[in-house]
Design a protein around this motif. Structure first.
Motif: not given
Lengths: 170, 440
Positions: A111-125
């Protein structure tokens, strides 16, 4: 002769496709949702050749049009870019609206990594919409990682639904 | 810092004081680098009750059982079945002169603990003795007086002395485990004792709360919570529940306290990239520690505070890296496995535990901090995650869904003796083991 060459090529493609499907446990669920490899950069600018979407379809609802990501990726698929162009058109027509982009991940991985991944996904959009001329001040991002799944089952279809950016008009 | 320095002096002092005794005893002290090759057979017969009233006997039995369970928890011992004993100290006496050690060596006991227990109102007096049965000598003898309500801490104090005598380490009996549970409908942080005793909810944020992190003195707990909407970092003074907050745009997650300091590392993304920063204990940025495009997350400190291990996807997939802070040099630690995350640096410094994604499952591994010898410790399906070391480096707690809902489990540092620590409503995840503070 030409016909035979085409047949060979077609056969090779089918075999390659089969191999890919069997060999990769993270296979894409449906070709429409998560097609092919995406560019390596986080937010590719819309391609020159693409027809710009200048108006949103009537009754376009951002909250009902999530964009989806490939496993462990934050790059935008062509399908996601298409949706984002419609979001941008809607935002150009609704100049007072501001939007929160929520990035999510499926629950594979920790879940730590996935929180960072979700952050990058929101930033991409967000970066893509800014490239389309939407003011960054109208766009906020938040990551929920794997903490708020839409779909609870352990199936590829479910995971694909959870790898998303959700848009909320504030 | 101060406390650990003092305890270090005490440790050195006790080594000096007891070294001759240990030499004379010629007892093979447990080798803490590979202690689980052979468990030491230990007998803990029922205690001798002073008056022998029903109430006293019952309370005495509770004490003896708890002592036995607590020593068993360490994984160092094979606790012998009381039914096999030839001699009953509860009837025939608990001191050196009362015991015929042949009675114990013949049933296989190499160590023997006896107890004399007296209950007077709500006051208890307990005499506890540790014997080396082969050498036929008493190696520890202690007398404790206190309230019945303090029985647990009295027993754990003696267990600490036993472990210190055998390993030279202060052990785990004064440590706590923080974890996340969603029993209320929201993920909140809970705390329990090392053995799962007395779990209680710490936060009432009514929002997703994650990633507890203990300071070295166990007086501060940092965590991430969405209670104000964004994943912000909170640093709580456990004595008075006062909190400082770090709320930057983006994520403010995965805090890790620097050993012995009022500083912590955490991942922030306000720059547009997920990077690890060094923060003061009140949440002010001191400096940035990583500089790499992509995700850098989940720092864990080497016990000397000179390095951090962390997760990065700089090479494409999530892998563990080590950064030496003085030189800035970064080395990749893990190469096997699709994704390796959640590194946790052993308090002894020699190993790093982490979670590896294998096929559709997650399993706990350890690897040398030099990158040598990755070893898989869990095999039970499906998801075994979030390893955290006991303060002496002998045990690892982790979360697992092997029996259904995700719970907290414990195993030895070598993967043996895997067992569930506790089961609360909902799911329990993200355990973090504190340092050892018996006086807390």
């Amino acid at each position: 002769m030409q016909k035979k060459t085409w047949l060979v090529i077609a056969l090779l493609l089918v075999i390659a496709g089969l191999l890919f499907t069997v060999g990769c446990q993270k296979k894409a669920v449906s070709q429409t949702k998560a097609p092919g490899p995406a560019p390596a950069t986080t937010a590719p600018a819309p391609k020159a050749g693409q027809a710009p979407v200048t108006t949103a379809p009537s009754g376009w609802n951002l909250a009902q049009n999530d964009i989806y990501f490939e496993f462990d990726k934050s790059t935008l698929t062509p399908m996601a870019q298409d949706t984002l162009m419609r979001h941008a058109a809607w935002l150009r027509e609704n100049t007072n609206a501001s939007v929160t982009i929520a990035g999510h991940a499926d629950d594979r991985g920790t879940n730590e990594y996935n929180l960072a991944l979700g952050d990058r996904r929101a930033d991409s959009a967000k970066a893509f919409l800014v490239d389309l001329g939407i003011s960054a001040s109208r766009l906020t991002t938040i990551s929920y990682g794997e903490e708020r799944p839409l779909c609870m089952e352990q199936t590829e279809e479910c995971w694909a639904k959870n790898r998303r950016d959700h848009f909320v008009v504030n | 810092m101060r406390r650990s320095t003092i305890s270090l002096y005490i440790l050195i002092l006790s080594v000096i004081l007891f070294a001759p005794a240990v030499c004379r005893a010629e007892y093979d002290v447990i080798d803490i680098t590979k202690p689980f090759l052979r468990k030491i057979p230990l007998a803990v017969p029922s205690f001798k009750s002073a008056i022998g009233s029903g109430e006293e006997k019952q309370s005495s039995q509770t004490a003896a059982d708890f002592l036995s369970e607590s020593l068993d928890f360490t994984g160092y011992f094979k606790i012998l079945d009381r039914g096999s004993f030839l001699f009953d100290p509860a009837r025939n006496g608990v001191t050196l002169t009362d015991l015929n050690f042949q009675n114990w060596t013949v049933v296989g006991a190499e160590l023997l603990v006896t107890g004399y227990y007296s209950l007077n109102g709500d006051n208890i007096t307990i005499e506890l003795r540790l014997f080396d049965t082969f050498k036929a000598r008493r190696v520890l003898g202690k007398k404790y007086t206190g309230k019945l309500s303090n029985q647990r801490s009295i027993i754990l104090r003696f267990c600490t002395d036993v472990i210190k005598y055998l390993t030279g380490s202060a052990g785990i009996f004064g440590s706590q485990i923080a974890f996340v549970s969603n029993g209320t409908g929201n993920k909140e942080i809970y705390i329990c004792a090392f053995d799962g005793y007395n779990p209680r909810r710490l936060t009432t944020n009514n929002a997703i709360t994650l990633f507890p992190a203990w300071s070295s003195d166990s007086k501060w707990l940092a965590f991430t919570s969405y209670k104000d909407g964004n994943p912000d970092l909170y640093i709580r003074d456990l004595a008075n529940a006062r909190e400082s907050k770090l709320s930057k745009q983006g994520i403010n997650i995965t805090p890790a306290w620097a050993p012995g300091k009022f500083e912590l590392a955490a991942t922030l993304s306000f720059s547009g990239d997920q990077e690890i920063y060094l923060l003061t204990g009140s949440g002010k940025i001191i400096k940035r520690l990583t500089k790499s495009r992509g995700i850098d997350v989940t720092p864990t400190w080497s016990p000397d505070g000179k390095k951090i291990a962390f997760v990065s996807n700089r090479a494409g997939s999530a892998q563990v890296y080590i950064k030496e802070l003085a030189s800035g040099r970064v080395n990749r630690l893990t190469y096997e496995g699709q994704k390796n995350t959640q590194p946790s640096w052993s308090p002894r410094g020699d190993k790093i535990a982490y979670t590896s994604q294998i096929g559709g499952e997650h399993h706990i591994f350890t690897i040398g901090s030099d990158g040598q010898n990755p070893v898989q410790l869990t095999y039970e399906p499906r998801d075994n995650e979030a390893p955290t070391w006991s303060p002496d480096g002998s045990l690892i707690a982790f979360s697992s869904d092997r029996e259904g809902p995700t719970r907290i489990y414990v195993m030895t540092a070598f993967g043996t003796d895997q067992r569930r620590l506790l089961a609360l409503a909902g799911k329990q995840t993200n355990p973090k083991w504190s340092m050892n503070h018996l006086n807390n």
